[in-house]
Design a protein around this motif. Structure first.
Motif, PDB file in Angstrom:
ATOM      1  N   ARG A  11      22.504  31.724 -54.578  1.00 46.98           N
ATOM      2  CA  ARG A  11      23.300  31.535 -53.553  1.00 46.98           C
ATOM      3  C   ARG A  11      23.614  32.957 -52.760  1.00 46.98           C
ATOM      4  N   ASP A  27      22.164  31.864 -47.772  1.00 49.48           N
ATOM      5  CA  ASP A  27      21.076  31.109 -48.274  1.00 49.48           C
ATOM      6  C   ASP A  27      21.015  30.481 -49.557  1.00 49.48           C
ATOM      7  N   LEU A  29      18.605  29.008 -52.798  1.00 52.50           N
ATOM      8  CA  LEU A  29      17.209  28.487 -53.271  1.00 52.50           C
ATOM      9  C   LEU A  29      17.219  27.494 -54.216  1.00 52.50           C
ATOM     10  N   LYS A  39      24.188  22.955 -45.917  1.00 54.97           N
ATOM     11  CA  LYS A  39      24.360  24.342 -46.123  1.00 54.97           C
ATOM     12  C   LYS A  39      25.121  25.258 -45.169  1.00 54.97           C
TER      13      LYS A  39
END
Length: 189
Positions: A11, A27, A29, A39
């Motif tokens: 993160r 972001d 992943l 998010k």
């Protein structure tokens, strides 16, 4: 790089411009779609451990992050979606001459402490990744500024200053575009 080293759901957080005590999630992943939907709502509000990490520019490492209630940020925290409980927070910082400010944030990675041992080499790799993150985030923020300035300049070239109306050149371009679109729509098949 992080996936090959068995880190889970990296993160990237950045300090908020409007509220310096808040971190915005840029972001994530590798998290499930359910986590990705929320998010934009994930923000870290004042958090003593993370503030200390940023201010002292130290790496935080905890092999059992889920047992530390201060690290569970809220019900939407990515830690709720991750089975692995190890956590490493790496601060990043880079000064932007263009933005005339310091860009600060955190790279947060999780891992399975039963499968992975964190040593100095791992911490060096993560520190290098955080430098790369800082470079890219700074460049993206600078690019965003350039795009906004370019749009503003583009609009100023189309508007007559004293009246605030579109100038003659823009008027004729818009008329031509409307005529061409109308011809396409009304063209018999």
């Amino acid at each position: 790089t992080l996936e090959t080293r068995e880190y889970v759901a990296p993160r990237i957080y950045r300090k908020s411009n409007s509220n310096p005590q808040q971190y915005i999630l840029i972001d994530i992943l590798g998290l499930p779609k359910k986590a990705m939907k929320i998010k934009d709502t994930l923000r870290i509000t004042p958090h003593p451990i993370l503030e200390e990490i940023i201010n002292k520019h130290q790496i935080y490492h905890n092999d059992s992050a889920k047992t530390d209630p201060t690290l569970i940020l809220n019900d939407n925290d990515p830690l709720h979606y991750i089975k692995e409980t190890g956590l490493i927070c790496i601060p990043y910082s880079r000064h932007s001459e263009i933005l005339a400010k310091q860009i600060k944030g955190l790279l947060v990675v999780s891992y399975n402490p039963k499968k992975k041992i964190i040593n100095n080499e791992e911490l060096r790799v993560l520190d290098q990744v955080s430098w790369f993150v800082a470079e890219n985030i700074t460049h993206l923020l600078e690019l965003d500024l350039f795009i906004k300035l370019n749009e503003k300049l583009s609009l100023q070239t189309k508007i007559d200053g004293p009246t605030g109306l579109y100038n003659k050149k823009t008027f004729h371009e818009d008329i031509e575009t409307c005529i061409q679109e109308n011809i396409k729509i009304n063209k018999p098949k």
